[in-house]
Structures are given as C-alpha cells and as structure tokens.
Enzyme design. Structure first.
Site, mmCIF file in Angstrom:
data_model
loop_
_atom_site.group_PDB
_atom_site.id
_atom_site.type_symbol
_atom_site.label_atom_id
_atom_site.label_comp_id
_atom_site.label_asym_id
_atom_site.label_seq_id
_atom_site.Cartn_x
_atom_site.Cartn_y
_atom_site.Cartn_z
ATOM 1 N N ASP A 267 -5.912 2.871 7.467
ATOM 2 C CA ASP A 267 -7.320 2.485 7.468
ATOM 3 C C ASP A 267 -7.521 0.983 7.613
ATOM 4 O O ASP A 267 -8.633 0.522 7.867
ATOM 5 C CB ASP A 267 -7.996 2.936 6.165
ATOM 6 C CG ASP A 267 -8.144 4.442 6.082
ATOM 7 O OD1 ASP A 267 -7.965 5.112 7.119
ATOM 8 O OD2 ASP A 267 -8.436 4.956 4.986
ATOM 9 N N GLY B 136 0.818 -1.208 0.000
ATOM 10 C CA GLY B 136 0.000 0.000 0.000
ATOM 11 C C GLY B 136 0.847 1.252 0.000
ATOM 12 O O GLY B 136 1.680 1.454 0.893
ATOM 13 N N GLU C 201 -18.600 18.424 1.332
ATOM 14 C CA GLU C 201 -17.752 19.132 0.380
ATOM 15 C C GLU C 201 -18.239 18.929 -1.059
ATOM 16 O O GLU C 201 -18.284 19.876 -1.858
ATOM 17 C CB GLU C 201 -16.308 18.655 0.557
ATOM 18 C CG GLU C 201 -15.703 19.129 1.878
ATOM 19 C CD GLU C 201 -14.432 18.400 2.288
ATOM 20 O OE1 GLU C 201 -13.762 18.875 3.223
ATOM 21 O OE2 GLU C 201 -14.114 17.360 1.696
ATOM 22 N N GLY D 60 -0.300 4.434 0.165
ATOM 23 C CA GLY D 60 -1.044 5.585 0.651
ATOM 24 C C GLY D 60 -0.207 6.352 1.664
ATOM 25 O O GLY D 60 1.022 6.193 1.744
ATOM 26 N N PHE D 61 -0.862 7.175 2.460
ATOM 27 C CA PHE D 61 -0.129 7.993 3.433
ATOM 28 C C PHE D 61 0.642 7.135 4.421
ATOM 29 O O PHE D 61 1.796 7.420 4.737
ATOM 30 C CB PHE D 61 -1.106 8.898 4.194
ATOM 31 C CG PHE D 61 -1.646 10.034 3.378
ATOM 32 C CD1 PHE D 61 -0.853 11.109 3.038
ATOM 33 C CD2 PHE D 61 -2.960 10.024 2.944
ATOM 34 C CE1 PHE D 61 -1.341 12.159 2.281
ATOM 35 C CE2 PHE D 61 -3.470 11.062 2.184
ATOM 36 C CZ PHE D 61 -2.661 12.131 1.853
ATOM 37 N N VAL E 227 -1.943 -8.019 -4.036
ATOM 38 C CA VAL E 227 -1.779 -9.075 -3.039
ATOM 39 C C VAL E 227 -3.051 -9.928 -2.998
ATOM 40 O O VAL E 227 -4.161 -9.393 -2.962
ATOM 41 C CB VAL E 227 -1.489 -8.478 -1.657
ATOM 42 C CG1 VAL E 227 -1.469 -9.578 -0.581
ATOM 43 C CG2 VAL E 227 -0.158 -7.733 -1.665
#
Length: 423
Positions: free
Chosen positions: A300, A11, A171, A13-14, A79
């Site tokens: 997450d 992953g 938003e 991501g952040f 994966v």
C-alpha cells in the site's frame, strides 16, 4: 563466502512478510521492523470489529513466525526517517539500522480528505486497536440505550453510520444489521434492538464501485433485506459528537465508522521524494525508488501502474506479489545477474460478503453471487490464514454463527464512557 548483505524490511504486513519469506536461504541478514509485535490478517479485521472473531484468530506474533529463521532479527520500533546517503534507517527508540537493501512495506492508514478532526468521532479500521475500539463503541451503544429514558437520545444511540461503501463498509454494515436484528433482540429488556438503524453512506453513485453494476445492485438489495439503509450519491459534509450531515440533512447518531479512504505512510517524506495524491511513493517498473536501486517500495506504500489508467489495488494478493517480486530482484542483485523484469500484477478477482450467508465474487467475466459465493469467499480467506490453529478457530467461529446465528466475541474489554449530549 561473500559477506552477507544487510536487508532491512520495514512493515510486517502481507508485502513485508512475503519479501522475508522470498529471501529464505539467500546470503542475507534481515532486520524486520514494525511498530507492532504481530502480523495482522486485515481482510478479516472488520469481523473483529463486529464481534464475529476474536483478535487472536487473525493476528500472530512476528517473532513466532520467524523463530526458526536465525538470519531474521525482529525489532519492535517505529521508523522516523531514512538517511539515504549513509544508508541508515532512523528509529524512534533505538539506534539506527544500516542497510544494503531496504524494503519499505509500511502500509496505509485511513484518510479523512482534509477533515482529520472527524477521526475522533468516526474511527477507521486498519489495526487491532481500531477494531477493538469500534467493537467497544458498538456494544456500548446498545448498553447505553438500555439505560436511556429519553426517546430521542435512545434513537441516536441505536443509529449506526458507516461512511464508505467499498467492501469493508458493506461487510460491516451487513454484520452490524444482523447483530442488531437477529442476535441481540432476546438479550435486552428495555429496548428493541430490531429498531436499530444501520446507515451506509456512499458519496459515489453505488455500493461496491469496483464490482460490475449488476453485482453492485445485488449487494445493495441484499443490504436492504438485512435492514440496512443505503444512501448513495451525496457525501457526508459534517461529523461530530452529535452525528453527521449528509448534504444539508442532519442525522443524530452516536456511532460512526469510517471506511471511505486511505492515506499511505510517511515513506515519501522519509525518502525525500514526491508522493501521489494518497501519499504513495511512485516507483519504477521494478518497484524501486527512481535513481536508487537499493530501495524497494511495495504494498500500500507504493503507487504502481496497472494497465494504462489504473493503479494496483491495495489488496493482500497484490501486496504478496510485490513482496515476492522484490525478493527475486534482490536475489538477482546478490548473484550479480541483471534483473530486467517489470512487475505485472495478476488480478485474482474481487470478493465481498454481505452478512453471514451472501457474497459477491467477480473475476473477469466470471461472476457469482449468493450462498455459494459466500462459501467460496470463506474458503479463500481460510486458505490465506497463517497456521492450522487459526484456520480451525475461524472455521469453528463461522460454523457456530452460521448454525446458531450467535456472535460470540461480544466482550467489552476496555473501559470507555460514552459521551452524552450534556458532556
């Protein structure tokens, strides 16, 4: 010199990227695996979906980010399982990858609470593909309405429903309303885009439930001023090609966007451990899998306690803190030092924007709303963007929209035929 440890990070991501950054200079060989070739700045993904930003302004090639890190190998693959006994990560398209330390940072997808068939009609927003799909559907709805002669079908085409009134839903509703009521009216001849209905639906009692009630009420008022219809306290009970039902009330709409829930990746199944209700892996105090100190689960994908009754939220600052923590734990293991720290989330506040000039900010007892909050929100997001070029591009896009009221990223780049009731 000791043999280098093999660290596999799943992953980009952040959380995953922060872990790789935190291991710079350590005696490791890192394999970074992701299904996509780019890192995505998810907090601004809704702005791609709503024609504010282009995809290139919030995403960067992973290989480019680590081009100067010779110890980092990037694999574009998926994966499919993990063999904990032999310490192998199983991949769909290539050979398995061995590890000494494994970091799972595989993120989450949208969850439909047992109604997975709704995804066809109400796409969620987690990837660039999701964003461009939503943008295409929003823009095509206006184009199809321009061609439609039946008033009822035209009204359905000009009704946009967002399900879920967290930050993403709020938003998106605000920007779609501004698009319809401010940006597009002079560009169409047969329809009045100001008559478009933007409907924000929340099953709970109020919008932005993570914020204080006062800021939640302010956000609702700001949405109403933008022309958004807000429905709270009643869940969506049906969703299909004709529209939705709120309770027993049927609403004809051709564009529905899902912003109501998330489901973790299949990491718990790969590991053969029990996940929580959202599928997240329940980890130990140092973010490892119970009984297996070689595996970390972060971002997450992980269920991490925050205080007595709360879980660490799925936001970028939390993911980056966990990535940094995992890297420090691995460094300690490499040095043969005990690592007795407990991960402690440092909350950096809640932020949400409503349209192009209004935002709400909450940090402890500090609360701010309005235009100044919007500028602070913008600066915070620009600060976390990767690369000077991206920061300048986003600043220019926002400044142009702020001064002109025009959203420039309104290109329909993929062919899609809108469904009609007869199809």
């Amino acid at each position: 010199m000791a043999e280098k440890q093999r660290v596999v990070v799943v992953g980009a991501g952040f959380a995953g990227l922060q872990a790789v950054h935190g291991l710079k200079g350590a005696n490791v060989e890192i394999t970074l695996i992701d299904r996509r070739n780019h890192h995505l700045f998810q907090p601004l993904l809704y702005q791609v979906a709503t024609t504010v930003l282009a995809t290139s302004e919030i995403a960067w090639p992973i290989r480019h980010l680590f081009r100067d890190r010779k110890e980092v190998t990037t694999l574009l693959d998926e994966v499919v399982g993990i063999d904990r006994d032999s310490k192998q990560v199983m991949l769909r398209n290539s050979a398995s990858v061995p590890y000494d330390k494994l970091i799972l940072a595989t993120g989450a997808r949208h969850a439909y609470f047992g109604k997975d068939e709704w995804e066809t009609f109400a796409p969620g927003l987690k990837t660039l593909e999701d964003a461009t799909t939503i943008r295409r559907r929003v823009l095509l709805a206006f184009e199809q309405a321009e061609l439609e002669t039946d008033p009822q079908k035209q009204a359905a085409l000009l009704t946009f429903t967002i399900i879920g009134a967290g930050p993403t839903g709020v938003e998106m509703a605000g920007i779609i309303a501004e698009l319809a009521h401010s940006t597009l009216p002079r560009e169409f001849r047969r329809i009045d885009t100001k008559k478009a209905v933007v409907l924000l639906v929340e099953a709970g009692p109020r919008v932005l439930p993570a914020f204080s009630e006062k800021l939640s009420d302010y956000a609702r008022s700001a949405l109403l001023k933008l022309g958004v219809t807000v429905r709270t306290g009643v869940p969506v009970t049906a969703c299909d090609e004709d529209g939705i039902k709120i309770g027993e009330e049927a609403i004809a709409c051709r564009t529905v966007i899902w912003a109501a829930g998330v489901q973790a990746s299949p990491a718990s199944k790969w590991l053969g451990v029990q996940g929580d209700r959202a599928g997240r892996v329940i980890v130990t105090k140092d973010l490892r899998v119970e009984g297996d100190p070689s595996i970390f689960v972060i971002g997450d994908t992980a269920s991490v306690k925050w205080g007595e009754d709360n879980l660490v939220p799925g936001v970028a600052p939390a993911a980056k803190q966990q990535g940094d923590f995992a890297a420090r734990a691995i460094r300690a293991d490499l040095d043969g030092k005990p690592f007795n720290e407990t991960f402690k989330y440092r909350h950096q506040g809640n932020l949400a924007t409503v349209g192009k000039k209004v935002a709400v900010i909450e940090f402890g007892n500090f609360r701010l709303k309005g235009l100044l909050a919007w500028w602070i929100w913008g600066l915070a997001h620009i600060y976390f963007l990767i690369g000077t070029r991206s920061r300048l591009a986003v600043v220019w896009s926002w400044l142009w929209i702020y001064l002109s009221g025009l959203q420039s990223a309104r290109l329909i780049t993929q062919k899609e035929t809108l469904r009609t009731p007869e199809q």
